[in-house]
Design an enzyme around this catalytic site. Structure first.
Site, short mmCIF file in Angstrom:
data_model
loop_
_atom_site.label_atom_id
_atom_site.label_comp_id
_atom_site.label_asym_id
_atom_site.label_seq_id
_atom_site.Cartn_x
_atom_site.Cartn_y
_atom_site.Cartn_z
N TYR A 129 17.91 12.26 28.92
CA TYR A 129 18.02 13.10 28.02
C TYR A 129 17.90 14.81 28.69
O TYR A 129 17.94 15.61 27.70
CB TYR A 129 16.65 13.08 27.16
CG TYR A 129 16.73 11.87 26.48
CD1 TYR A 129 17.52 10.93 26.39
CD2 TYR A 129 15.64 11.75 25.44
CE1 TYR A 129 17.72 9.68 25.63
CE2 TYR A 129 15.59 10.63 24.61
CZ TYR A 129 16.51 9.60 24.76
OH TYR A 129 16.23 8.42 23.92
N LYS A 181 14.58 -0.35 34.88
CA LYS A 181 15.84 -1.20 34.89
C LYS A 181 16.47 -0.79 36.28
O LYS A 181 17.69 -0.52 36.57
CB LYS A 181 16.69 -0.50 33.70
CG LYS A 181 18.20 -1.49 33.54
CD LYS A 181 17.71 -2.80 33.01
CE LYS A 181 18.87 -3.76 32.84
NZ LYS A 181 18.78 -5.10 32.11
N ASP A 215 14.31 -4.96 29.30
CA ASP A 215 14.82 -5.73 28.43
C ASP A 215 13.63 -6.79 28.53
O ASP A 215 13.46 -7.20 26.84
CB ASP A 215 16.20 -6.30 28.53
CG ASP A 215 16.42 -6.33 29.92
OD1 ASP A 215 15.89 -5.97 31.22
OD2 ASP A 215 17.81 -6.89 30.33
N ASP A 239 11.27 6.36 24.54
CA ASP A 239 11.69 6.74 23.34
C ASP A 239 11.97 5.36 22.34
O ASP A 239 11.43 5.18 21.32
CB ASP A 239 12.95 7.71 23.27
CG ASP A 239 13.39 8.13 22.20
OD1 ASP A 239 12.63 8.13 21.09
OD2 ASP A 239 14.52 8.70 22.01
N ASP A 243 9.10 3.20 19.59
CA ASP A 243 9.43 3.05 18.24
C ASP A 243 9.16 1.39 18.03
O ASP A 243 8.59 0.99 16.93
CB ASP A 243 10.91 3.30 17.74
CG ASP A 243 11.10 4.62 17.31
OD1 ASP A 243 10.47 5.61 17.60
OD2 ASP A 243 11.96 4.75 16.12
MG MG Z 1 12.10 8.71 19.23
#
Ligand code: MG
Ligand code: NAI
Length: 343
Positions: A129, A181, A215, A239, A243
């Site tokens: 990001y 990962k 994963d 992030d 969710d």
């Molecule tokens: Mg988000």
């Protein structure tokens, strides 16, 4: 008997975009009824700031946030594809809010998973990001190739690891699962895993460390979320997984977050500006209210935070006093009034 008035606490307020103004208003009403001593400094950021200043993140807003060191924030819209860079990312960078703390706990007695109690800690300033990306033109195709770079320093990784382990010790949590990962992104997430593993040695016997590839973690979360205590991960995985975890407890309407640095903290919901329901008065303000409870705790106002949490739990336990995202009928404002009645 009249209680001693609490010392006023200056706090920056960003109402945000989309459903932001609706859930912020509901939260302010509840905080007012609770007698929370915040002294609001309202500032602009996001689409409303572009309209008034031509800048989605005016310098005055950042300056105010530096002064108060405390911000309550509604969600901000970020254009997809082109347009300006995410204000959320810029705010975290500008104020060095390196730790994103996202707790999720089952609050609905009739929810799918009654026993979720996970705190996800996300490295908040590095990884993919950082915004180091570009297109390469070939012939007349300006988007022939896209390239993105993720950046993490050992210092970034040490800082977030220490934050997570100290958080575990302070809150009595016993296990951290580091999610990575490192089989594919061997440098970027490999450095993260390596650093977390080193820092974990300082906490041996107090906090257990486990590791999971992202994963597999995503799958384990939907199969058996109760196995997780704390999750520590990089920016983008955090992030996405936060969710997913919100989905386990009933949805984004219930998931709060804190962005914490050494000099400032900013409290918000995990969710975004929800343009699909904005302006309809139906958004669930619980996530922001839970963020406000975290903010009260951050200010050592534990009794007020507990009172707010208890009122939210009581309101949510009753199917008749829920918003639509949770199968209820209440508007944002009516839900806020129900919470106030339960304070
Ligand atoms: Mg988000
Ligand atoms: P979103 O989180 O805004 O919405 C996802 C879905 O959840 C939508 O169907 C929405 O209606 C629902 N939802 C979210 N919050 C809700 C609430 N409080 N009550 C009831 N339903 C709720 O994600 P989306 O649509 O992907 O993003 C919209 C915008 O928000 C984008 O511009 C994005 O960049 C921004 N965003 C901002 C964040 C922030 O300010 N921290 C975080 C995430 C996204």
């Amino acid at each position: 008997m009249t209680a001693t008035p609490l010392t006023p606490i200056p706090c920056t307020l960003l109402r945000g975009d989309g459903i932001g103004p609706e859930i912020v208003e509901a939260t302010l009403q509840v905080l007012d009824a609770l007698g929370a001593p915040f002294q609001w400094h309202e500032q602009l950021a996001g689409l409303n700031a572009i309209e008034r200043h031509g800048d989605p993140l005016p310098e005055a807003t950042i300056e105010n946030m530096r002064q108060t060191r405390l911000t309550l924030k509604g969600p901000l819209t970020t254009p997809i594809g082109g347009g300006f860079r995410s204000i959320n990312v810029r705010l975290r960078e500008a104020l060095k809010l390196y730790a994103n703390v996202r707790p999720a706990r089952s609050l609905l007695p009739d929810g799918k998973f009654p026993d979720v109690d996970i705190v996800l800690i996300r490295e908040n300033t590095g990884g993919f990001y950082v915004g180091v990306e570009h297109f390469i033109q070939i012939g007349d195709d300006p988007h022939a190739v896209a390239e993105a770079t993720g950046i993490l320093t050992r210092e970034n990784c040490q800082r977030i690891s220490k934050y997570a382990f100290e958080y575990a010790v302070a809150t009595g949590r016993k296990k951290i699962t580091v999610v990575h990962k490192a089989n594919i992104l061997k440098a970027l997430t490999g450095l993260f895993l390596e650093t977390v593993t080193t820092i974990a040695k300082e906490y041996e016997g107090r906090v257990k460390l486990e590791e999971r590839i992202v994963d597999n973690c995503a799958m384990q979360l939907v199969l058996n979320p109760a196995q997780f205590d704390m999750i520590l991960t990089t920016n983008m995985f955090g992030d996405i997984l936060s969710d997913e975890i919100a989905g386990l407890i009933g949805g984004l309407g219930l998931a709060p977050g804190a962005n914490v640095g050494d000099d400032a903290a900013m409290f918000e919901a995990v969710h975004g500006s929800a343009p699909d329901i904005a302006g309809q008065g139906i958004a669930n303000p619980t996530a922001l209210l839970l963020a406000a409870a975290m903010m009260l705790e951050h200010c050592s106002l534990h009794a007020l935070a507990a009172q707010l949490r208890a009122a939210l739990a009581k309101t949510l336990a009753n199917k008749a006093t829920r918003t639509r995202d949770l199968g209820g009928q209440l508007s944002t404002g009516d839900y806020a009034r129900a919470v106030i009645a339960n304070l």
